[in-house]
Design a protein around this motif. Structure first.
Motif, mmCIF file in Angstrom:
data_model
loop_
_atom_site.group_PDB
_atom_site.id
_atom_site.type_symbol
_atom_site.label_atom_id
_atom_site.label_comp_id
_atom_site.label_asym_id
_atom_site.label_seq_id
_atom_site.Cartn_x
_atom_site.Cartn_y
_atom_site.Cartn_z
ATOM 1 N N GLN A 1 -9.909 92.193 13.073
ATOM 2 C CA GLN A 1 -10.763 91.512 12.580
ATOM 3 C C GLN A 1 -12.198 90.661 12.780
ATOM 4 O O GLN A 1 -12.770 90.847 14.254
ATOM 5 C CB GLN A 1 -9.946 90.250 11.912
ATOM 6 N N ALA A 2 -12.659 89.947 11.789
ATOM 7 C CA ALA A 2 -13.917 89.652 11.468
ATOM 8 C C ALA A 2 -13.908 88.714 12.746
ATOM 9 O O ALA A 2 -13.322 87.601 12.738
ATOM 10 C CB ALA A 2 -15.049 89.231 10.861
ATOM 11 N N GLY A 3 -15.750 88.542 14.395
ATOM 12 C CA GLY A 3 -14.804 87.312 14.664
ATOM 13 C C GLY A 3 -14.107 88.410 16.045
ATOM 14 O O GLY A 3 -14.096 88.176 17.072
ATOM 15 N N GLY A 4 -13.587 89.025 15.870
ATOM 16 C CA GLY A 4 -12.557 89.626 17.022
ATOM 17 C C GLY A 4 -13.591 91.011 18.004
ATOM 18 O O GLY A 4 -14.534 90.553 18.410
ATOM 19 N N VAL B 1 -27.386 94.094 17.611
ATOM 20 C CA VAL B 1 -26.027 94.126 18.619
ATOM 21 C C VAL B 1 -26.320 93.639 19.938
ATOM 22 O O VAL B 1 -24.584 93.669 20.381
ATOM 23 C CB VAL B 1 -25.290 95.392 18.472
ATOM 24 N N LYS B 2 -27.601 92.772 19.861
ATOM 25 C CA LYS B 2 -28.140 92.194 21.342
ATOM 26 C C LYS B 2 -27.195 90.941 21.377
ATOM 27 O O LYS B 2 -26.624 90.100 20.039
ATOM 28 C CB LYS B 2 -29.283 91.523 21.023
ATOM 29 N N GLY B 3 -26.810 90.637 22.625
ATOM 30 C CA GLY B 3 -25.569 89.227 22.808
ATOM 31 C C GLY B 3 -24.206 89.657 22.763
ATOM 32 O O GLY B 3 -23.777 88.600 22.750
ATOM 33 N N ARG B 4 -24.226 90.681 21.666
ATOM 34 C CA ARG B 4 -22.495 90.657 21.189
ATOM 35 C C ARG B 4 -21.853 91.994 21.595
ATOM 36 O O ARG B 4 -21.153 91.918 22.211
ATOM 37 C CB ARG B 4 -22.684 90.737 19.385
ATOM 38 N N PHE B 5 -23.114 92.516 21.935
ATOM 39 C CA PHE B 5 -22.662 93.756 22.639
ATOM 40 C C PHE B 5 -22.262 94.513 24.351
ATOM 41 O O PHE B 5 -23.953 93.657 24.501
ATOM 42 C CB PHE B 5 -22.309 95.142 21.583
ATOM 43 N N LEU C 1 -17.434 90.957 16.443
ATOM 44 C CA LEU C 1 -17.242 91.954 15.711
ATOM 45 C C LEU C 1 -17.795 91.427 13.988
ATOM 46 O O LEU C 1 -17.579 90.199 13.924
ATOM 47 C CB LEU C 1 -16.289 93.214 15.920
ATOM 48 N N LYS C 2 -18.839 92.311 13.364
ATOM 49 C CA LYS C 2 -18.645 91.330 11.759
ATOM 50 C C LYS C 2 -18.785 93.350 11.412
ATOM 51 O O LYS C 2 -18.543 93.812 11.925
ATOM 52 C CB LYS C 2 -20.024 91.355 11.805
ATOM 53 N N PRO C 3 -18.046 92.884 9.812
ATOM 54 C CA PRO C 3 -17.725 93.652 9.328
ATOM 55 C C PRO C 3 -19.248 94.770 9.197
ATOM 56 O O PRO C 3 -18.459 96.024 8.759
ATOM 57 C CB PRO C 3 -17.905 93.564 7.681
ATOM 58 N N GLU C 4 -19.747 94.648 9.422
ATOM 59 C CA GLU C 4 -20.919 95.977 8.846
ATOM 60 C C GLU C 4 -21.346 96.527 10.640
ATOM 61 O O GLU C 4 -22.227 97.364 10.825
ATOM 62 C CB GLU C 4 -22.679 95.369 8.994
#
Length: 121
Positions: A13-16, A63-67, A85-88
Motif C-alpha cells: 500500500q502507499a506509504g509502505g 526517490v531521493k530521501g525515500r530510497f 512508497l507511492k503509486p507512481e
C-alpha cells in the motif's frame, strides 16, 4: 557465465516499504558498480539508484530521501530499501551491474530479469 537474480518485489500500500535484493553470481572478476532501474508501462527504463565500488551513490530526484541503496561487496549483493512508497513507484525493477567477468577483457553491463513492484493507493 554471469547472472543477476533479484528478489523482494511485491504488492504494498502507499506509504509502505519494500526491500529489494540482487545477487550477482558466476565467474566475476571485478564489479564497478551496481544499481537499480525501473520501467513502468508505456515508459522508458530509468535509473533509480546506483552505488559504485567505492561506495558512492546516486539517486533519481523522484526517490531521493525515500530510497536507500547499499551493497555487500563480499557477497556481490546490492539492496534497495524503498520507504514511503507511492503509486507512481509502480514498475518492474531491474538490477544492473557493470562488471568484468573472469577472462573478460573489458567490463560490460549485465541485467537481471526484473521484479514487479506494485504500490496501491
Amino acid at each position: 557465465q554471469v547472472q543477476l537474480a533479484e528478489s523482494g518485489g511485491g504488492l504494498v500500500q502507499a506509504g509502505g516499504s519494500l526491500r529489494l535484493a540482487c545477487v550477482a553470481s558466476g565467474s566475476i572478476f571485478s564489479i564497478n558498480h551496481m544499481g537499480w532501474y525501473r520501467q513502468a508501462p508505456g515508459k522508458q527504463r530509468e535509473l533509480v539508484a546506483l552505488i559504485t565500488s567505492g561506495g558512492g551513490t546516486a539517486y533519481a530526484d523522484s526517490v531521493k530521501g525515500r530510497f536507500t541503496i547499499s551493497r555487500d561487496s563480499a557477497k556481490n549483493t546490492v539492496f534497495l530499501q524503498m520507504n514511503s512508497l507511492k503509486p507512481e513507484d509502480t514498475a518492474v525493477y531491474y538490477c544492473n551491474s557493470n562488471l568484468r567477468r573472469t577472462g573478460g577483457l573489458v567490463p560490460r553491463d549485465y541485467w537481471g530479469q526484473g521484479t514487479q513492484v506494485t504500490v496501491s493507493s
